[in-house]
Design a protein around this motif. Sequence first.
Motif, short mmCIF file in Angstrom:
data_model
loop_
_atom_site.label_atom_id
_atom_site.label_comp_id
_atom_site.label_asym_id
_atom_site.label_seq_id
_atom_site.Cartn_x
_atom_site.Cartn_y
_atom_site.Cartn_z
N SER B 61 -6.51 10.90 -3.96
CA SER B 61 -6.01 10.26 -5.16
C SER B 61 -4.79 11.00 -5.72
O SER B 61 -4.79 12.23 -5.77
N GLY B 62 -3.75 10.28 -6.07
CA GLY B 62 -2.56 10.89 -6.63
C GLY B 62 -1.59 11.41 -5.59
O GLY B 62 -0.58 12.03 -5.92
N GLY B 64 0.36 9.69 -3.76
CA GLY B 64 1.58 8.89 -3.71
C GLY B 64 1.48 7.64 -2.85
O GLY B 64 2.50 6.99 -2.58
N LYS B 65 0.27 7.27 -2.45
CA LYS B 65 0.11 6.10 -1.57
C LYS B 65 0.61 4.82 -2.23
O LYS B 65 1.38 4.07 -1.64
N SER B 66 0.16 4.57 -3.46
CA SER B 66 0.58 3.35 -4.14
C SER B 66 2.08 3.36 -4.37
O SER B 66 2.75 2.34 -4.20
N THR B 67 2.59 4.51 -4.76
CA THR B 67 4.01 4.59 -5.04
C THR B 67 4.82 4.25 -3.79
O THR B 67 5.79 3.49 -3.85
N1 LIG Z 1 4.62 4.80 -13.51
C1 LIG Z 1 4.30 6.11 -13.41
N2 LIG Z 1 4.72 6.98 -14.34
C2 LIG Z 1 4.42 8.30 -14.25
N3 LIG Z 1 3.69 8.83 -13.27
C3 LIG Z 1 3.24 8.01 -12.30
C4 LIG Z 1 3.51 6.61 -12.33
N4 LIG Z 1 2.94 6.03 -11.25
C5 LIG Z 1 2.33 7.03 -10.59
N5 LIG Z 1 2.51 8.21 -11.20
C6 LIG Z 1 2.01 9.50 -10.73
O1 LIG Z 1 2.42 9.68 -9.41
C7 LIG Z 1 1.41 10.28 -8.63
C8 LIG Z 1 1.11 9.42 -7.43
O2 LIG Z 1 0.56 8.21 -7.86
P1 LIG Z 1 0.07 7.07 -6.89
O3 LIG Z 1 -0.45 5.97 -7.77
O4 LIG Z 1 1.14 6.74 -5.94
O5 LIG Z 1 -1.14 7.77 -6.15
P2 LIG Z 1 -2.19 7.15 -5.15
O6 LIG Z 1 -2.12 7.96 -3.92
O7 LIG Z 1 -2.00 5.70 -5.04
O8 LIG Z 1 -3.55 7.47 -5.90
P3 LIG Z 1 -4.89 6.61 -6.00
O9 LIG Z 1 -5.65 6.82 -4.75
O10 LIG Z 1 -5.58 7.18 -7.19
O11 LIG Z 1 -4.49 5.18 -6.21
C9 LIG Z 1 0.22 10.46 -9.55
O12 LIG Z 1 0.22 11.81 -9.97
C10 LIG Z 1 0.49 9.56 -10.69
O13 LIG Z 1 -0.02 10.09 -11.88
#
Ligand SMILES: Nc1ncnc2c1ncn2[C@@H]1O[C@H](COP(=O)(O)OP(=O)(O)OP(=O)(O)O)[C@@H](O)[C@H]1O
Lengths: 221, 273
Positions: B61-62, B64-67
Motif C-alpha cells: 500500500s502506498g 505508487g501503483k494507482s498513481t
Molecule cells: N492526490 C494525491 N495527493 C497527495 N498525495 C497522494 C495523492 N495520491 C496519492 N498520494 C500519495 O502517493 C503515494 C502513492 O499512492 P498510490 O495511491 O499510488 O499508492 P497505491 O500503491 O495505489 O496504494 P494502495 O495499495 O493503498 O492503493 C501514497 O503515499 C499516497 O498517500
Amino acid sequence: MSNWEILWSARDQFWSGFLSTMEIFGLSVSAAFVIGCGMLYLLEGSRPRLTVPLRVFIDGMRMLPFLILAYLLYYGLPAFDVRLDAWWSGVGALAVYHGCYFAEIFRGARLTFPPGQVEAAKAHGFTKGKMFFRLILPQIVMQTRPLLGNQLIYALKDTAFLVIITVRELTAAANSLSGTYFIPTEAFIVVIGFYWAVSVVMEIIIKQCGRFSAKRGFDHV
Amino acid sequence: MFEKNASEKAMPETAASRTTAPEQIAVSIRHLSKSFDGVEVLRDVDLEVREGDVVTILGSSGSGKSTLLRCINWLEQPDRGSIHIGGQRIGVNDAGRPMPVRELARVRARTGMVFQSFNLWPHLNVLHNVTEAPIHVLGKSKAEAEAHARELLEKVGMSPKADAYPNTLSGGQKQRVAIARALAMQPQVMLFDEPTSALDPELVGEVLSVIKDLSAEGYTMVIVTHEMAFARAVSDQVVFLEKGLIIEKADPETFFTNPSTERVRKFLERDES
Ligand SMILES: Nc1ncnc2c1ncn2[C@@H]1O[C@H](COP(=O)(O)OP(=O)(O)OP(=O)(O)O)[C@@H](O)[C@H]1O
Ligand SMILES: [Mg+2]
C-alpha cells in the motif's frame, strides 16, 4: 350585495391577475433555473478570476431583500439610461434573484458530488461541457429536488411584491378590489386561496418527480 | 481456478485483437516520475506493455501503483517522462506543450479504466451507462451503441440487468457493468485499479473470471491487484513497485517461484501466511 357577491362579480379581474402571476412565475423561474445552471457551469472552471466575482455576486444577491432588488431594477436603472417596464423589471428581478438561490443550492450539492464519477467520465473521454450537462447536472437536479421545490414556492410568493412596482398581478387585483369596495379581508382570502392552490399543485408535481429519482437511488420519497 | 492455457491466448478474431505485428507496443512508459507535495511517488519508471499482454502491478500500500495506472490515462499528470498509447503520446502534443483538452480526451478514450469503487453513473440504467460514452464521446448512433452494449453485457453476464439502475446491483454486478462500460469504448488497453478490493469475498470470483475471459480474448490489460493466484494465472508480465521504483519485472513463473529480490520474496511469503 354581500361582499362575496361583489368579489364574484369581479372574478374576471382575479382571473386575469392570476394568469398574469402565473405567467410571471413560469417565465421567471424557468429563467432562474437556467441562470442557476449556467452559474454552476461557470463555477466548474478553476479560474478564480471568474469564480471569485461570481461567488461574491451570488452571495450579494442572496443577502439582498427581494423588494429592494425589484425597486432597484424599476426605479434605479433609468438613472443609467436603461428603462424596463414594470413587467420586465419584475420578471428580471425574480429571475436573477432566484437564479442566485438556485446556483447556491446546486453549488452545495456539487461540493459533495462523488469525484470518482467525474474521473470515470474523464477516463471515458468526456470533456467538460458534455460531462457537466449529461452526467453532473442531471444528478444534481435530482438530488436537490426538495430544495428546488421550496425555492419555487418562495419565488411564487415573491411575485406578490411586484404589486409595489405596479405590475398588475394577482395581489394587485386583490389590492385594487379591496380599495374600491373596502373589503380587504375577503379579497385577500381569495388571493391566499390561489397561492395555496398553486403551491399544493407544485408540491404534488415535485413529489411525483421524487419517484423518478428514488428509482435511481437519489432519495426515498 | 485460473489456470493459464496457452492455446486460449491465441487470439480469436475480436475487436480487441487489432495487432498487425505480434510485437506491437500498446503502452510505452519512459522515465516516468511524479511527486506529491515534494514526496516522490514514482521514480524513473519504465514499462512496456505489448499488445495482447496482461501486465499486473503488485506492491504494498502506498507504493505508487494507482498513481502509475492513473498517469497512463492522464488522470494524474506526471512531472517527468513520457507515455505513449498505441504510439500516440498522451498529455503532451508534438510541440511539447500540454495537449488541448479535446485532443487529450481523444487519446484518453483509447484507454478503458475500471475503478476500485466502480463509479457507475447512478442516474443512468445499466444499458445507458454502457452506451453513454460511445454515443456522446465517439459519436456512434444510438442503435449501433446499444447493439454493441448488449453484446458486451452478455459477455460480462449482465444482460438480464440491462434496464436496472446501479443502486439495485451488488458490488460484483456493478463492477461487471463498469467493465462493459470501459470495453464499449473499444480501448487499446484496459486499466484495472484493484477491481475486486471493494467486493465481498464471495463476489470476487465473478469479476476475476470476467477479466480472465478478456485476457483469453486477447485484450491488452494493466491490472493492479492484491489477488496473487489470479495475477499468477492471468499475467504475461508481473511488475513489483516499491516506494515508486520498479524493483522486479518478470514473467509470472519466475516472479512467483524465483524472484530476484529479497523484498519480493518477503512480500510473497507474507501473502502465503
Ligand atoms: N492526490 C494525491 N495527493 C497527495 N498525495 C497522494 C495523492 N495520491 C496519492 N498520494 C500519495 O502517493 C503515494 C502513492 O499512492 P498510490 O495511491 O499510488 O499508492 P497505491 O500503491 O495505489 O496504494 P494502495 O495499495 O493503498 O492503493 C501514497 O503515499 C499516497 O498517500
Ligand atoms: Mg491504489
